[in-house]
Design an enzyme around this catalytic site. Structure first.
Site: not given
Ligand code: GLN
Length: 477
Positions: A71, A146, A170
């Site tokens: 990532k 994400s 994410s």
């Molecule tokens: N979707 C969640 C957010 O927007 C979690 C994101 C993540 O785990 N990095 O913060």
């Protein structure tokens, strides 16, 4: 079966028996990338050259010759780390993150850096400053986020496995939406050194893989105390692969009544309930548990995560890292750099967080959210007296259409309703495939464990996985 379709275990078997060479594996994965990447768009940067170097270095270890995607919020020396943000578009870290260093030492080769929502803020990769990754099961839909690029790359055969990071879901949510396995370890299990910080009390790195066993193999290498990250815990690291293979006889599976609410997608509900029945048929014991503060989780998360983000992202001022806009003086340079460098969601969160932390509001928002966080953590402690793992859906719906939720941040925030509490409580959680919608989109089952009890999570997930065929299905790209 083509080599690019195989996961870590499958490739290792062939490599160990010398039936294939690391060269053939890498070529197969890169020809797959050539064939599908234009449509999937999982990678921000492909690192074929780096992969060749790593292959030539010939590190022998558990992951010898295994192609892995990273990532793009984990620092890789000499390769840019963008966080899918304009502000870091050309940033090349001068050092290597601990996880990538460990994977490299174990012999893996890096295929590239995968797309994400800018600074990992989002649930769809639509917040990437560069492009949206497509769901390999339906190119008109989002892959989740994400870590959407990593999940899509694994699902489409553009790598054998990948690294993701999980602050509120994410790793698990994109794994669920792409029909692969995603494991968020306990907070402190894996070093975060070199992970670009979003919300430091919630962030954790974990594997996204084709099978549960593969996740265990990766966790073995990634886990453990690292002097470079003071939050990495000095707890012993067991051999997680041993847990993948044990039966679930007598394992108590908790079903939180607050997670099966009215209005939930009926196909998701059915798939998850069927999965619990399946687990029962192989020896697990379902029990009802209660997590009474679930309704406060999303609000609590969005105070804490934005507060921490506003503080962490203060360092991007155009002086130390990446992009700099020319301003008429220093202050103007800061303002212009941040105005032009950050996208709308990141700005929204910095503003929310700065407000929540400001004098006079701190107690009412941040202080209060910390207290609720403790209550959420206690809910789990109570539930784990009656259950050994807790089963829930990973995501309330299967993959949604590109653009469907981007105009409504609140709708987007709600897609993490089942994953966020686990980060607030610091617990380990996994998402594994548990079925498909009528339209052919994958559905994920989330299994949550006690602190540092990834073994029971892996054990239950693996036993369920092996009693089904879901993990064998691949998108026909
Ligand atoms: N979707 C969640 C957010 O927007 C979690 C994101 C993540 O785990 N990095 O913060």
């Amino acid at each position: 079966m083509e080599l690019f379709e195989l996961g870590i275990e499958g490739l290792k078997t062939l490599l160990d028996k010398k039936e294939v060479t690391p060269r053939e594996v890498l070529d197969s994965v890169f020809s797959r990338i050539d064939a599908v990447e234009e449509r999937v768009k999982a990678y921000v940067t492909l690192t074929r050259e780096k992969a060749e170097e790593m292959l030539a270095a010939g590190n022998t270890g558990v992951l010898s010759g295994i192609p892995i995607a990273v990532k793009d919020n984990m620092c890789t020396k000499g390769i840019r780390t963008t966080c899918s943000s304009k502000i870091l578009e050309n940033f090349i870290a001068p050092y290597e993150s601990t996880v990538t260093e460990r994977l490299a030492k174990a012999g893996s080769v890096f295929t590239g850096k995968t797309n994400l929502d800018e600074f990992a803020m989002g649930s769809s990769t639509e917040n990437s400053a560069f492009f949206t990754t497509k769901n390999p099961w339906d190119l008109g839909r989002i892959p989740g986020g994400s870590s959407g690029g990593s999940a899509a790359a694994v699902a489409s055969g553009e790598c054998a496995a990948a690294l993701g990071s999980d602050t509120g879901g994410s790793i698990r949510q994109p794994a669920s939406l792409c029909g692969v396995v995603g494991l968020k370890p306990t907070y402190g299990r894996v070093s975060r050194y070199g992970l670009v910080a979003f919300a430091s009390s919630l962030d954790q790195i974990g594997p996204i893989t084709k099978t549960v066993k593969d996740a265990a193999i990766m966790l073995n290498i990634m886990a453990g105390r690292d002097p470079l990250d003071s939050t990495s815990a000095p707890v012993p690291v067991p051999d997680f692969t041993k847990a993948a293979g044990m039966d679930v006889k007598g394992i108590r599976v908790g079903i939180p009544k607050e997670y099966f609410i009215e209005g939930m997608d009926p196909e998701v509900e059915k798939a998850v309930k069927d999965a619990v029945k399946k687990m029962e048929s192989i020896g697990a014991i379902p029990v009802e548990v209660s997590l009474p503060h679930t309704g406060y989780a999303v609000a609590t998360y969005y105070i804490l995560a934005t507060s921490e983000a506003s503080s962490n992202l203060a360092r991007y001022d155009g002086v130390k890292y990446g992009f700099r806009a020319g301003g008429k003086d220093l202050l103007d340079t800061y303002l212009q750099t941040r105005a032009q460098g950050f996208g709308p969601e990141v700005k929204r969160r910095i503003m929310l967080g700065t407000y929540a932390l400001s004098a006079g509001y701190y107690e009412a928002y941040y202080g209060r959210a910390q207290q609720v966080r403790t209550l959420i953590k206690r809910d789990f402690e109570e539930a784990f007296k009656a259950a050994d793992v807790i089963a829930t859906p990973t995501s309330p719906t299967a993959a949604f259409k590109i653009g469907e939720k981007s105009a409504d941040p609140l709708q987007m925030y709600l897609s993490d309703i089942f994953t966020i509490s686990i980060n607030l409580a610091g617990l380990p959680g996994i998402s594994i495939p548990c079925g498909f919608t009528g339209g052919g989109l994958p559905i994920g089952l989330q299994l949550i464990g006690r602190h540092f009890d990834e073994e029971t999570v892996i054990r239950a997930a693996h036993a369920y996985e092996q009693s089904t065929e879901w993990h064998k299905k691949r998108p026909s790209l």
